[in-house]
Design a protein around this motif. Sequence first.
Motif, PDB file in Angstrom:
ATOM      1  N   GLU A 255      29.090  41.289  46.747  1.00 30.99           N
ATOM      2  CA  GLU A 255      29.011  40.009  46.527  1.00 30.99           C
ATOM      3  C   GLU A 255      27.480  39.545  47.165  1.00 30.99           C
ATOM      4  O   GLU A 255      27.233  38.749  46.550  1.00 30.99           O
ATOM      5  CB  GLU A 255      29.966  39.346  47.512  1.00 30.99           C
ATOM      6  CG  GLU A 255      31.231  39.098  46.904  1.00 30.99           C
ATOM      7  CD  GLU A 255      32.277  38.159  47.852  1.00 30.99           C
ATOM      8  OE1 GLU A 255      33.011  37.447  47.346  1.00 30.99           O
ATOM      9  OE2 GLU A 255      32.056  38.211  49.025  1.00 30.99           O
ATOM     10  N   ALA A 256      26.998  40.375  48.074  1.00 31.06           N
ATOM     11  CA  ALA A 256      25.547  39.795  48.409  1.00 31.06           C
ATOM     12  C   ALA A 256      24.519  40.388  47.709  1.00 31.06           C
ATOM     13  O   ALA A 256      23.493  39.833  47.983  1.00 31.06           O
ATOM     14  CB  ALA A 256      25.473  40.580  49.984  1.00 31.06           C
ATOM     15  N   LEU A 257      24.805  41.095  46.524  1.00 34.19           N
ATOM     16  CA  LEU A 257      23.602  41.805  45.747  1.00 34.19           C
ATOM     17  C   LEU A 257      23.707  41.008  44.398  1.00 34.19           C
ATOM     18  O   LEU A 257      24.698  40.788  43.815  1.00 34.19           O
ATOM     19  CB  LEU A 257      23.841  43.150  45.624  1.00 34.19           C
ATOM     20  CG  LEU A 257      23.962  43.975  46.899  1.00 34.19           C
ATOM     21  CD1 LEU A 257      24.808  45.620  46.526  1.00 34.19           C
ATOM     22  CD2 LEU A 257      22.505  44.301  47.318  1.00 34.19           C
ATOM     23  N   PRO A 258      22.365  40.838  43.834  1.00 43.77           N
ATOM     24  CA  PRO A 258      22.297  40.378  42.536  1.00 43.77           C
ATOM     25  C   PRO A 258      22.496  41.393  41.554  1.00 43.77           C
ATOM     26  O   PRO A 258      22.080  42.463  41.886  1.00 43.77           O
ATOM     27  CB  PRO A 258      21.022  39.865  42.608  1.00 43.77           C
ATOM     28  CG  PRO A 258      20.194  40.442  43.723  1.00 43.77           C
ATOM     29  CD  PRO A 258      21.098  40.922  44.721  1.00 43.77           C
ATOM     30  N   ALA A 259      23.067  41.021  40.354  1.00 44.41           N
ATOM     31  CA  ALA A 259      23.384  42.012  39.434  1.00 44.41           C
ATOM     32  C   ALA A 259      22.221  42.583  38.896  1.00 44.41           C
ATOM     33  O   ALA A 259      22.211  43.866  38.186  1.00 44.41           O
ATOM     34  CB  ALA A 259      24.133  41.168  38.418  1.00 44.41           C
ATOM     35  N   ARG A 260      21.027  42.134  39.000  1.00 42.70           N
ATOM     36  CA  ARG A 260      19.790  42.608  38.741  1.00 42.70           C
ATOM     37  C   ARG A 260      19.424  43.862  39.587  1.00 42.70           C
ATOM     38  O   ARG A 260      18.416  44.561  38.922  1.00 42.70           O
ATOM     39  CB  ARG A 260      18.763  41.707  38.281  1.00 42.70           C
ATOM     40  CG  ARG A 260      18.187  41.217  39.577  1.00 42.70           C
ATOM     41  CD  ARG A 260      17.312  40.010  39.458  1.00 42.70           C
ATOM     42  NE  ARG A 260      16.852  39.697  40.603  1.00 42.70           N
ATOM     43  CZ  ARG A 260      17.323  38.577  41.498  1.00 42.70           C
ATOM     44  NH1 ARG A 260      18.575  37.918  40.814  1.00 42.70           N
ATOM     45  NH2 ARG A 260      17.100  37.827  42.476  1.00 42.70           N
TER      46      ARG A 260
END
Length: 192
Positions: free
Chosen positions: A97-102
């Motif tokens: 949840e804390a990570l950007p998909a990029r």
Amino acid sequence: MTTASQNRQSTDLIDVLAAEHREVEGLFAELEARFGASGPEVEDIAQRVVTRLVQHSVAEEVHLYPLVREVLDDGDALAEREIAEHDAAERTMKRLEALPARSADFWMTYRILTNLIAQHVGEEEQYLFPRLAAAVAKEDREQIGDRILSTEKTAPTRPHPASPSEGGALAALAPGAGLVDRLRDALTGRGR
């Protein structure tokens, strides 16, 4: 959002949980089809995966694992192992949840989560569910399945790794955490 659990005919706890496993596998397949991509669509699918896994986990911890402890000779050990798997998955979901998909870390964390869930689902469906089918009357399994579906309606939508992991304490806290999560989801647009 309409879920497979809301469209299901059977309320046998085994059928309910197995159908939810298929639902999560479908969401994982949607993400897998976009592996390495980024953007709002990927993040939305990832959020739906997390929401369904959290709701499913809470229902299992409130209803399934106390039953496992009660009816199976080795139920305590089985329940403890399953709960430990849930805890590992919940910590992984919190990281995802804390990570950007990029980011590459998003996809590495996604891969870890899919492996954890695949192992957990395999153990439940191949080992635990057949034993419960033999040990618990169908009528009782249907009553528990109804309670599972009811619990999921008020369960949290986000991982809470520090919350209790089973039974009454979790059952008492889950609706409040679920309400707070749904309010937060509505404010951030996540609850689409």
